[in-house]
Structures are given as structure tokens and as C-alpha cells.
Design a protein around this motif. Structure first.
Motif, PDB file in Angstrom:
ATOM      1  N   THR A 117       2.677   2.180  -3.125  1.00 33.32           N
ATOM      2  CA  THR A 117       1.537   2.561  -4.614  1.00 33.32           C
ATOM      3  C   THR A 117       1.497   4.087  -4.138  1.00 33.32           C
ATOM      4  O   THR A 117       1.057   5.058  -5.198  1.00 33.32           O
ATOM      5  CB  THR A 117       0.317   2.117  -4.538  1.00 33.32           C
ATOM      6  OG1 THR A 117      -0.127   1.558  -3.385  1.00 33.32           O
ATOM      7  CG2 THR A 117       0.207   0.852  -5.618  1.00 33.32           C
ATOM      8  N   LYS A 118       1.595   4.545  -2.860  1.00 34.46           N
ATOM      9  CA  LYS A 118       1.243   5.864  -2.455  1.00 34.46           C
ATOM     10  C   LYS A 118       2.389   7.194  -2.678  1.00 34.46           C
ATOM     11  O   LYS A 118       1.883   8.059  -3.131  1.00 34.46           O
ATOM     12  CB  LYS A 118       0.720   5.866  -1.054  1.00 34.46           C
ATOM     13  CG  LYS A 118      -0.624   5.465  -0.834  1.00 34.46           C
ATOM     14  CD  LYS A 118      -1.002   5.442   0.705  1.00 34.46           C
ATOM     15  CE  LYS A 118      -2.333   4.682   1.043  1.00 34.46           C
ATOM     16  NZ  LYS A 118      -2.488   4.125   2.536  1.00 34.46           N
ATOM     17  N   GLU A 131       0.755  -1.379  -0.022  1.00 33.57           N
ATOM     18  CA  GLU A 131       0.109   0.114  -0.007  1.00 33.57           C
ATOM     19  C   GLU A 131       0.895   1.225   0.030  1.00 33.57           C
ATOM     20  O   GLU A 131       0.747   2.191  -0.689  1.00 33.57           O
ATOM     21  CB  GLU A 131      -1.005   0.012   1.167  1.00 33.57           C
ATOM     22  CG  GLU A 131      -2.148  -0.909   1.414  1.00 33.57           C
ATOM     23  CD  GLU A 131      -3.199  -0.597   0.308  1.00 33.57           C
ATOM     24  OE1 GLU A 131      -3.540   0.691   0.401  1.00 33.57           O
ATOM     25  OE2 GLU A 131      -3.726  -1.522  -0.236  1.00 33.57           O
ATOM     26  N   SER A 167      -1.437  -1.164 -13.646  1.00 33.64           N
ATOM     27  CA  SER A 167      -1.232  -0.466 -12.424  1.00 33.64           C
ATOM     28  C   SER A 167       0.054  -1.026 -11.630  1.00 33.64           C
ATOM     29  O   SER A 167       0.141  -2.247 -11.566  1.00 33.64           O
ATOM     30  CB  SER A 167      -2.511  -0.516 -11.463  1.00 33.64           C
ATOM     31  OG  SER A 167      -2.580  -1.433 -10.894  1.00 33.64           O
ATOM     32  N   VAL A 168       0.207  -0.209 -10.757  1.00 31.35           N
ATOM     33  CA  VAL A 168       1.510  -0.698  -9.617  1.00 31.35           C
ATOM     34  C   VAL A 168       0.931  -1.999  -8.873  1.00 31.35           C
ATOM     35  O   VAL A 168       1.744  -2.902  -8.897  1.00 31.35           O
ATOM     36  CB  VAL A 168       1.822   0.344  -8.915  1.00 31.35           C
ATOM     37  CG1 VAL A 168       2.892  -0.155  -7.726  1.00 31.35           C
ATOM     38  CG2 VAL A 168       2.698   1.619  -9.883  1.00 31.35           C
ATOM     39  N   ARG A 169      -0.253  -1.563  -8.271  1.00 37.26           N
ATOM     40  CA  ARG A 169      -0.627  -2.611  -7.095  1.00 37.26           C
ATOM     41  C   ARG A 169      -0.929  -3.872  -7.812  1.00 37.26           C
ATOM     42  O   ARG A 169      -0.346  -4.976  -7.171  1.00 37.26           O
ATOM     43  CB  ARG A 169      -1.945  -2.353  -6.525  1.00 37.26           C
ATOM     44  CG  ARG A 169      -2.021  -3.102  -5.411  1.00 37.26           C
ATOM     45  CD  ARG A 169      -3.259  -2.247  -4.554  1.00 37.26           C
ATOM     46  NE  ARG A 169      -2.846  -0.911  -4.186  1.00 37.26           N
ATOM     47  CZ  ARG A 169      -3.834  -0.022  -3.761  1.00 37.26           C
ATOM     48  NH1 ARG A 169      -5.015  -0.417  -3.252  1.00 37.26           N
ATOM     49  NH2 ARG A 169      -3.541   1.279  -3.381  1.00 37.26           N
TER      50      ARG A 169
END
Length: 345
Positions: free
Chosen positions: A167-168, A164, A184-186
């Protein structure tokens, strides 16, 4: 071969500060005897490491970085931005320059892949330009650098990273989101921990590191290979501290300050990565230029910038200049024609 593994030196870094660990890596790379390969392992508190050629302001959410006290630094190799925390184990593999060809991540990551396979993760593959994948997801990104007759490949190995947080803090360039490879990254990253045999899933990162080392060397305990571990002297530590202060903890190095530019040309290339050229034209000549991106290269990009600075911004002139220059040496796997097209299309 068991004996072959035992000829490799290793070093487990004591610091949990990425800047000190990168300084240690650079110092050892320049000073360690590489008649035999050398494996460096390190674990650090939350940090972001940008690639040699990247623009810090475009890669990172600075407000978030500061609010979480995440350390920022820049490394001496190319590639993209990475997030590390104490659930990540970084590694560096140092060899003689002719022992590993530039861009050959399969060979450079072989000891790590061998160790992981012995711990149950047998399906690891090298994908894309420089990444290790399992089950279609990336858990290790790698970068390569050559200097003074040595090649070093260093990478991250996500064992139990906070996905988490990752990604932030990292901005993802639109070109990467748009490409088929990364939606997407996640979705595209994972920790290796769930893919290991059950007995290896409850360890902390340091225990994972030591166990992986034992499997690489094919020994039961670290004590059996203690003679292979590098020991630093006080003089070594002093030299590392100097590198820490002058480079990795130095804002000039990290931010690579540049003037404001009039023009921006930016594109993602399948084999190369993202290349961005920012430049100012004054009276028909290139007055200032900066080339950034997540690409790799054997030569310093500043050398190419210096060659282009001051010349006419005109296709034939730049084409003529490039006749004696291989862009590929500065931007790995990019052709001269692709570079020209980026500037003038």
C-alpha cells in the motif's frame, strides 16, 4: 485429465531479480516450442512492475521506492502496477495464439486454479477484468500479451506478501478509489496462504511453488516431472542477459520519457480500465500525444499515437480517421465512440 497435464512444459526461474525474470519470460516466449503449453514460475525480491501503457510517474511513490531499494521495471503487457516481494509467486502461461482467446483469463489461469483447489482453496473466482479473488478479496492480478503466434498470460500469486509495503509504494488512482469495485488497496487484497489447507500454511514461497506444481501435474514429487522442465543453454542465458540490459534494466524503456503536454483527458471505464490522453495542440494540429493507462491491447498503443500525430484536432477529422481503425485493438473493449467522447467531451 492427468496425461494432458503432463504434456505441459515448465520452468522454475533461478534469479530473484524481476528484470532478469521478465527477460527470461520474453526469451522463452519467443523461442520455446509451444506445440504444448508452457508454465513459467518465478519469485523475486521487492519490486514494482508497471504495465506496458502506464506513466511511471503517476503510479509510484518514488521517494519511498528509493528509500527501500525496491526495483522498478516495465513489462510488455498492459494492465496496472503491481508490487512483488519474496512472498509472491509469479507465473506465466504460454500457449499457441489460437489456443487462448485474448482476454480469456478463466482459461489461462485454469492450471493455477486447479492446483490451488487441490491445496484447499476451492472458492477461487475470476473477477473484474483480470483478477483472481477469494472471499471477496484479490490475491492474483493477470495480464495478457500476444506476439508471433503465441499468447501469454502472466500473473502474480500473493502467498505471503507484505501487504503494508504494497500500500505504501503504489499510488492508487482516484478513479479506482471512486469506483464501487475497489474502496481501498488494503481492504481489497489478501494472501492466499490462510485459505489453504493447514499443511500448506507453514511453507516458504519456493516450497509453495513446488507443491503447487505437483498438484497441477497430479504427481507426488517434482522428480516425477523432471523431464518436463526446460533446461537453458549458455546461448540462451547470453540472449536473456542482452534482453535484461536493453529492455528491462534500461531507464529509457522503464520511464518512456515524454514531453510536457498542454491537455490531459482521463477517465475510468468499467470494462476497459483507466485511459489517459495527454496531448499538445499547435496551430490546430496534434503536435504530440501520449496515451497511457492500465488498459490492455493487442496492438501497440504507439501505432495509434502515430496515426493521430499531426492531424487536425477536430472531431469530424478524427472521427473520419477512426472509420478504418478499431480502437478495440489498441485499447481492449473500448469503442471508437468512447474514445472520441474522451477526447472531445
Amino acid at each position: 485429465d492427468k496425461n494432458e497435464g503432463l504434456e505441459m512444459k515448465f520452468y522454475r526461474m533461478l534469479s530473484e531479480d524481476i528484470r532478469y525474470n521478465l527477460a527470461t519470460e520474453e526469451y522463452l516466449m519467443n523461442n520455446v516450442d509451444v506445440s504444448e503449453p508452457c508454465l513459467l514460475l518465478y519469485i523475486q525480491k521487492p519490486c514494482v512492475i508497471i504495465g506496458r501503457n502506464q506513466n511511471a510517474y503517476q503510479e509510484i511513490d518514488f521517494d519511498y521506492l528509493r528509500s527501500r531499494n525496491i526495483v522498478l521495471t516495465r513489462r510488455t503487457s498492459g494492465g496496472g502496477a503491481v508490487y512483488d516481494d519474496l512472498g509472491n509467486m509469479s507465473f506465466s502461461f504460454v500457449t499457441k495464439k489460437d489456443a487462448t482467446s485474448f482476454g480469456d483469463y478463466q482459461s489461462a489461469t485454469q492450471p493455477i486454479m486447479k492446483g490451488l483447489a487441490a491445496m484447499g482453496a476451492k472458492e477461487v473466482e475470476v473477477h473484474g477484468r483480470n483478477d483472481l479473488f477469494i472471499d471477496g478479496k484479490k490475491f492474483s492480478g493477470n495480464a495478457m500479451y500476444t506476439k508471433k503466434g503465441r499468447t501469454y498470460s502472466h500473473g502474480t500469486l500473493m502467498y505471503d506478501v507484505d501487504l503494508e509495503e504494497l500500500t505504501k509504494v503504489l499510488h492508487v488512482a482516484q478513479e479506482k478509489i471512486a469506483s464501487k469495485a475497489t474502496k481501498s488497496v488494503r481492504k481489497s487484497v489478501t494472501n492466499i496462504k490462510p485459505y489453504l489447507a493447514e499443511q500448506y500454511q507453514s511453507m516458504d514461497t519456493k516450497a509453495f511453488r513446488d507443491t503447487l506444481l505437483c498438484h497441477i501435474y497430479e504427481v507426488e514429487s517434482i522428480d516425477e516431472i523432471s523431464e518436463q522442465e526446460i533446461v537453458l543453454t549458455d546461448a540462451d542465458r547470453q540472449a536473456i542477459q542482452t534482453l535484461f540490459e536493453e529492455r528491462y534494466a534500461n531507464n529509457e524503456w522503464i520511464f518512456n520519457e515524454a514531453p510536457a503536454f498542454e491537455w490531459q483527458k482521463r477517465k475510468r471505464f468499467a470494462q476497459v480500465g483507466i485511459v489517459e490522453v495527454d496531448f499538445t495542440v499547435n496551430k490546430g494540429k496534434i503536435a504530440a500525444i501520449q496515451i497511457t493507462g492500465d488498459f490492455f491491447g493487442q496492438k501497440e498503443i504507439s501505432e495509434l499515437e502515430a496515426m493521430l500525430q499531426g492531424i487536425d484536432f477536430e472531431q469530424d477529422t478524427i472521427n473520419h480517421l477512426l472509420k478504418d481503425i478499431a480502437i478495440e485493438q489498441f485499447i481492449h473493449q473500448m469503442t471508437n465512440a468512447e474514445f472520441l467522447a474522451l477526447l472531445f467531451d
